[in-house]
Design an enzyme around this catalytic site. Structure first.
Site, PDB file in Angstrom:
ATOM      1  N   ASP A  57      33.237  44.742  35.748  1.00  0.00           N
ATOM      2  CA  ASP A  57      34.416  45.085  36.545  1.00  0.00           C
ATOM      3  C   ASP A  57      33.926  45.661  37.867  1.00  0.00           C
ATOM      4  O   ASP A  57      33.187  46.650  37.884  1.00  0.00           O
ATOM      5  CB  ASP A  57      35.272  46.103  35.790  1.00  0.00           C
ATOM      6  CG  ASP A  57      36.600  46.393  36.479  1.00  0.00           C
ATOM      7  OD1 ASP A  57      36.827  45.907  37.602  1.00  0.00           O
ATOM      8  OD2 ASP A  57      37.410  47.128  35.889  1.00  0.00           O
ATOM      9  N   ASP A  74      38.042  36.417  48.486  1.00  0.00           N
ATOM     10  CA  ASP A  74      37.656  35.218  47.753  1.00  0.00           C
ATOM     11  C   ASP A  74      36.217  34.816  48.070  1.00  0.00           C
ATOM     12  O   ASP A  74      35.448  34.442  47.186  1.00  0.00           O
ATOM     13  CB  ASP A  74      38.592  34.048  48.065  1.00  0.00           C
ATOM     14  CG  ASP A  74      39.975  34.225  47.454  1.00  0.00           C
ATOM     15  OD1 ASP A  74      40.164  35.169  46.655  1.00  0.00           O
ATOM     16  OD2 ASP A  74      40.860  33.420  47.789  1.00  0.00           O
ATOM     17  N   ASP A 100      38.812  40.690  39.608  1.00  0.00           N
ATOM     18  CA  ASP A 100      37.412  41.069  39.821  1.00  0.00           C
ATOM     19  C   ASP A 100      36.708  41.378  38.498  1.00  0.00           C
ATOM     20  O   ASP A 100      35.804  42.192  38.441  1.00  0.00           O
ATOM     21  CB  ASP A 100      37.333  42.274  40.762  1.00  0.00           C
ATOM     22  CG  ASP A 100      38.055  43.492  40.224  1.00  0.00           C
ATOM     23  OD1 ASP A 100      38.969  43.324  39.387  1.00  0.00           O
ATOM     24  OD2 ASP A 100      37.717  44.619  40.632  1.00  0.00           O
TER      25      ASP A 100
END
Length: 192
Positions: A57, A74, A100
């Site tokens: 994460d 992106d 993410d």
């Protein structure tokens, strides 16, 4: 007489639907469906090889999205995904679950070596710099490590255990690795 025809473009068109069904559009990594399918092959397996999963994460990634926009975010995710591939073996699978969140499937890898890989990935992410036009950014990551065990008898339980360990890493301030250790079932630990 020989007639040669380049069939590369036709072959790529035939393979496109298959590729798209298994890969994330932004990062070109395996997608959630594909990592769950591959993980399901190992969950409940009677083989005696250790299998570990890393849950990754990115810490404070929303700040990049809000501050620099979706296109830059992106691009950052794509670069990060490509960097993750370089930190694992060819037999491992790196996937983007959503936003993410990434998952790395490490077949034939016990918890000890999975922790080493997780630390290498954590360090690499901390050293990774986004450069896109005038934008510059750095992030850190929290990682959860889980080795498959009999108490984790579903794909959701394995991913949940990895996410639980990752949440502990975030609660400790982020930029760290935590290991899921269970003496009971995942459901007991998660309070489900």
């Amino acid at each position: 007489m020989w007639i040669l025809e380049d069939v590369t473009a036709a072959r790529q068109q035939r393979l496109q639907p298959t590729w798209s069904a298994k890969h994330d559009d932004i990062t070109e990594l395996a997608n959630r469906r594909e990592i769950e399918r591959r993980l399901a092959e190992h969950v409940g397996s009677r083989r005696h090889e250790p299998v570990s999963v890393l849950f990754v994460d990115i810490d404070k990634f929303s700040e990049i999205q809000q501050g620099m926009g979706a296109e830059v975010a992106d691009h950052f995710l794509y670069g990060l995904g490509q960097m993750l591939i370089t930190k694992v073996r060819a037999s491992d699978t790196v996937a983007r679950l959503e936003d993410d969140h990434f998952v790395v499937l490490l077949p034939d890898c016990d918890q000890h070596y999975a922790q080493i890989v997780a630390e290498k990935i954590r360090s690499s992410i901390a050293g990774y710099r986004l450069r896109w036009g005038l934008h510059r950014a750095r992030v850190k990551a929290s990682l959860g490590v889980v080795q498959l065990q009999t108490s984790l008898d579903t794909v959701d339980a394995v991913l949940g255990a990895g996410q639980l360990a990752c949440t502990e890493a975030k609660a400790a301030g982020g930029d760290s690795v935590r290991v899921f250790i269970s003496s009971g079932s995942y459901e007991e630990l998660a309070g489900a």
